[in-house]
Design a protein around this motif. Structure first.
Motif, PDB file in Angstrom:
ATOM      1  N   MET A  59      60.025  98.424  61.428  1.00  0.00           N
ATOM      2  CA  MET A  59      60.471  97.323  60.505  1.00  0.00           C
ATOM      3  C   MET A  59      61.248  97.600  59.396  1.00  0.00           C
ATOM      4  O   MET A  59      62.021  96.867  58.828  1.00  0.00           O
ATOM      5  N   CYS A  60      61.238  98.908  58.884  1.00  0.00           N
ATOM      6  CA  CYS A  60      61.905  99.480  57.861  1.00  0.00           C
ATOM      7  C   CYS A  60      63.423  99.237  58.263  1.00  0.00           C
ATOM      8  O   CYS A  60      64.528  99.104  57.732  1.00  0.00           O
ATOM      9  N   ARG A  61      63.733  99.742  59.443  1.00  0.00           N
ATOM     10  CA  ARG A  61      64.969  99.818  60.092  1.00  0.00           C
ATOM     11  C   ARG A  61      65.664  98.364  59.975  1.00  0.00           C
ATOM     12  O   ARG A  61      66.936  98.001  59.608  1.00  0.00           O
ATOM     13  N   VAL A  62      65.070  97.187  60.301  1.00  0.00           N
ATOM     14  CA  VAL A  62      65.698  96.012  60.602  1.00  0.00           C
ATOM     15  C   VAL A  62      65.334  95.017  59.322  1.00  0.00           C
ATOM     16  O   VAL A  62      65.952  93.858  59.307  1.00  0.00           O
ATOM     17  N   LEU A  63      65.070  95.755  58.362  1.00  0.00           N
ATOM     18  CA  LEU A  63      64.876  95.053  57.039  1.00  0.00           C
ATOM     19  C   LEU A  63      66.137  95.116  56.241  1.00  0.00           C
ATOM     20  O   LEU A  63      66.595  96.240  56.181  1.00  0.00           O
ATOM     21  N   LYS A  64      66.455  94.294  55.526  1.00  0.00           N
ATOM     22  CA  LYS A  64      67.914  94.452  54.801  1.00  0.00           C
ATOM     23  C   LYS A  64      67.573  95.485  53.509  1.00  0.00           C
ATOM     24  O   LYS A  64      66.366  95.258  53.023  1.00  0.00           O
ATOM     25  N   PRO A  65      68.379  95.979  52.914  1.00  0.00           N
ATOM     26  CA  PRO A  65      68.212  96.527  51.629  1.00  0.00           C
ATOM     27  C   PRO A  65      67.635  95.589  50.685  1.00  0.00           C
ATOM     28  O   PRO A  65      68.514  94.567  50.385  1.00  0.00           O
ATOM     29  N   GLY A  66      66.844  95.819  49.930  1.00  0.00           N
ATOM     30  CA  GLY A  66      66.296  94.878  48.942  1.00  0.00           C
ATOM     31  C   GLY A  66      65.258  93.821  49.460  1.00  0.00           C
ATOM     32  O   GLY A  66      64.495  93.183  48.682  1.00  0.00           O
ATOM     33  N   GLY A  67      64.902  94.054  51.040  1.00  0.00           N
ATOM     34  CA  GLY A  67      63.976  93.176  51.525  1.00  0.00           C
ATOM     35  C   GLY A  67      62.653  93.984  51.331  1.00  0.00           C
ATOM     36  O   GLY A  67      62.353  94.983  50.995  1.00  0.00           O
ATOM     37  N   ARG A  68      61.612  93.172  51.500  1.00  0.00           N
ATOM     38  CA  ARG A  68      60.197  93.402  51.376  1.00  0.00           C
ATOM     39  C   ARG A  68      59.579  92.964  52.825  1.00  0.00           C
ATOM     40  O   ARG A  68      59.697  92.301  53.377  1.00  0.00           O
ATOM     41  N   LEU A  69      58.242  94.207  52.981  1.00  0.00           N
ATOM     42  CA  LEU A  69      57.373  94.201  53.809  1.00  0.00           C
ATOM     43  C   LEU A  69      56.192  93.718  53.324  1.00  0.00           C
ATOM     44  O   LEU A  69      55.908  94.146  52.346  1.00  0.00           O
ATOM     45  N   LEU A  70      55.555  92.759  54.157  1.00  0.00           N
ATOM     46  CA  LEU A  70      54.046  92.470  53.592  1.00  0.00           C
ATOM     47  C   LEU A  70      53.100  92.642  54.661  1.00  0.00           C
ATOM     48  O   LEU A  70      53.264  91.961  55.682  1.00  0.00           O
ATOM     49  N   VAL A  71      52.159  93.497  54.444  1.00  0.00           N
ATOM     50  CA  VAL A  71      50.996  93.762  55.646  1.00  0.00           C
ATOM     51  C   VAL A  71      49.807  93.098  55.316  1.00  0.00           C
ATOM     52  O   VAL A  71      49.097  93.686  54.147  1.00  0.00           O
ATOM     53  N   LEU A  72      49.262  92.075  55.592  1.00  0.00           N
ATOM     54  CA  LEU A  72      48.145  91.376  55.235  1.00  0.00           C
ATOM     55  C   LEU A  72      47.017  91.978  56.507  1.00  0.00           C
ATOM     56  O   LEU A  72      47.216  91.689  57.619  1.00  0.00           O
ATOM     57  N   GLU A  73      46.151  92.645  55.992  1.00  0.00           N
ATOM     58  CA  GLU A  73      45.214  93.218  56.812  1.00  0.00           C
ATOM     59  C   GLU A  73      43.768  93.469  56.356  1.00  0.00           C
ATOM     60  O   GLU A  73      43.561  93.660  55.214  1.00  0.00           O
ATOM     61  N   PHE A  74      42.729  93.350  57.392  1.00  0.00           N
ATOM     62  CA  PHE A  74      41.218  93.890  56.922  1.00  0.00           C
ATOM     63  C   PHE A  74      41.378  95.072  56.450  1.00  0.00           C
ATOM     64  O   PHE A  74      41.975  96.063  56.693  1.00  0.00           O
ATOM     65  N   SER A  75      40.732  95.506  55.275  1.00  0.00           N
ATOM     66  CA  SER A  75      40.722  96.807  54.733  1.00  0.00           C
ATOM     67  C   SER A  75      39.270  97.111  54.344  1.00  0.00           C
ATOM     68  O   SER A  75      38.157  96.856  55.122  1.00  0.00           O
ATOM     69  N   LYS A  76      39.110  97.947  53.285  1.00  0.00           N
ATOM     70  CA  LYS A  76      37.656  98.327  52.690  1.00  0.00           C
ATOM     71  C   LYS A  76      37.281  97.939  51.687  1.00  0.00           C
ATOM     72  O   LYS A  76      37.645  98.024  50.820  1.00  0.00           O
ATOM     73  N   PRO A  77      35.919  97.489  51.716  1.00  0.00           N
ATOM     74  CA  PRO A  77      35.435  96.724  50.630  1.00  0.00           C
ATOM     75  C   PRO A  77      35.178  97.703  49.437  1.00  0.00           C
ATOM     76  O   PRO A  77      34.846  98.954  49.794  1.00  0.00           O
TER      77      PRO A  77
END
Length: 251
Positions: A156-174
């Motif tokens: 994902m980091c490779r195909v993202l433009k410099p300055g671009g952002r990744l958002l990971v929405l996921e179940f996590s720990k209460p």
């Protein structure tokens, strides 16, 4: 060199050969694809729509942007992004599972979304896109099903433009112990029963519950994203940490 065929990973609470997990996850989503949206509403009491709206608002996506909705499934995020980026923008709805991709494509076309959305069957670990291509990447409730999360995040980091952002929405720990106990009781005892009643498949929803428990907690995932090359990584807990939105930038 290690024998790759003997490397193992988790499939819920089971340990399986790495090479087998992709097909096992595929079977789960082939089974649930047709009623995936209905089950999302039932399981989360509709709250998943709020989680996704928060993700859209955090994306920074504007007209003309290129967006990758990875593990995009039935296209909830892709539909919103399509309207935001406009005719000059581009949205790629990508999913490793062809059944989910088919449901997403039909759903978006039924609501009149054509033109700026394309559909790609792709493995998150080996994304078939050029370097520095997307302004934003989202992956919602999909990272926990990826066999090699670190490899996928580097891709994902490779195909993202410099300055671009990744958002990971996921179940996590209460973050609250009482909530955690209620959440466990609901997840392990109620969800499989709902899956059996609605989809006639308790096992798939038992796996989904187990996969949530095996997923890294908020701080651990933050560290994994940083190791993969993302900067300024942060996260926001929602619904008491039942779900977290991780955000990272590429510089």
């Amino acid at each position: 060199m290690a024998d790759q065929s003997k490397e193992t990973t988790d499939f819920g609470f089971r340990t399986v050969a790495k090479e087998e997990k992709k097909d096992m996850v595929a079977e789960v989503f082939h089974s649930v694809a047709a009623k995936y949206d209905l089950m999302n509403d039932l399981m989360s009491f509709g709250i998943h729509r709020i989680w996704k709206r928060f993700t859209i608002e955090a994306s920074g996506v504007r007209r003309g942007h290129k967006v990758l909705d990875l593990a995009g499934g039935t296209g909830d995020l892709a539909a919103k992004f399509s309207r935001i980026v406009g005719e000059k923008g581009q949205v790629v709805l990508a999913d490793i599972n062809d059944s989910m991709l088919k449901v997403g494509r039909e759903k978006l076309r039924d609501i009149g979304i054509v033109g700026n959305v394309s559909y790609v069957q792709a493995n998150a670990e080996e994304l078939p896109f050029p370097d520095n291509y997307f302004d934003c990447i989202t992956i919602a409730f999909g990272l926990r099903n990826v066999t090699d999360k670190e490899k996928a995040l580097r891709s994902m980091c490779r195909v993202l433009k410099p300055g671009g952002r990744l958002l990971v929405l996921e179940f996590s720990k209460p973050v609250l112990a009482p909530l955690s106990k209620i959440y466990d009781a609901y997840s392990f005892h109620v969800l499989p029963r709902i899956g059996q009643m609605v989809v006639k498949d308790a096992d798939s929803y038992r796996y989904l519950t187990e996969s949530i428990r095996m997923h890294p907690d908020q701080e651990t995932l933050k560290g994994i994203m940083e190791e993969a090359g993302f900067d300024q990584v942060s996260y926001s807990n929602m619904t008491g940490g039942v779900v977290a939105l991780h955000k990272g930038f590429k510089f």
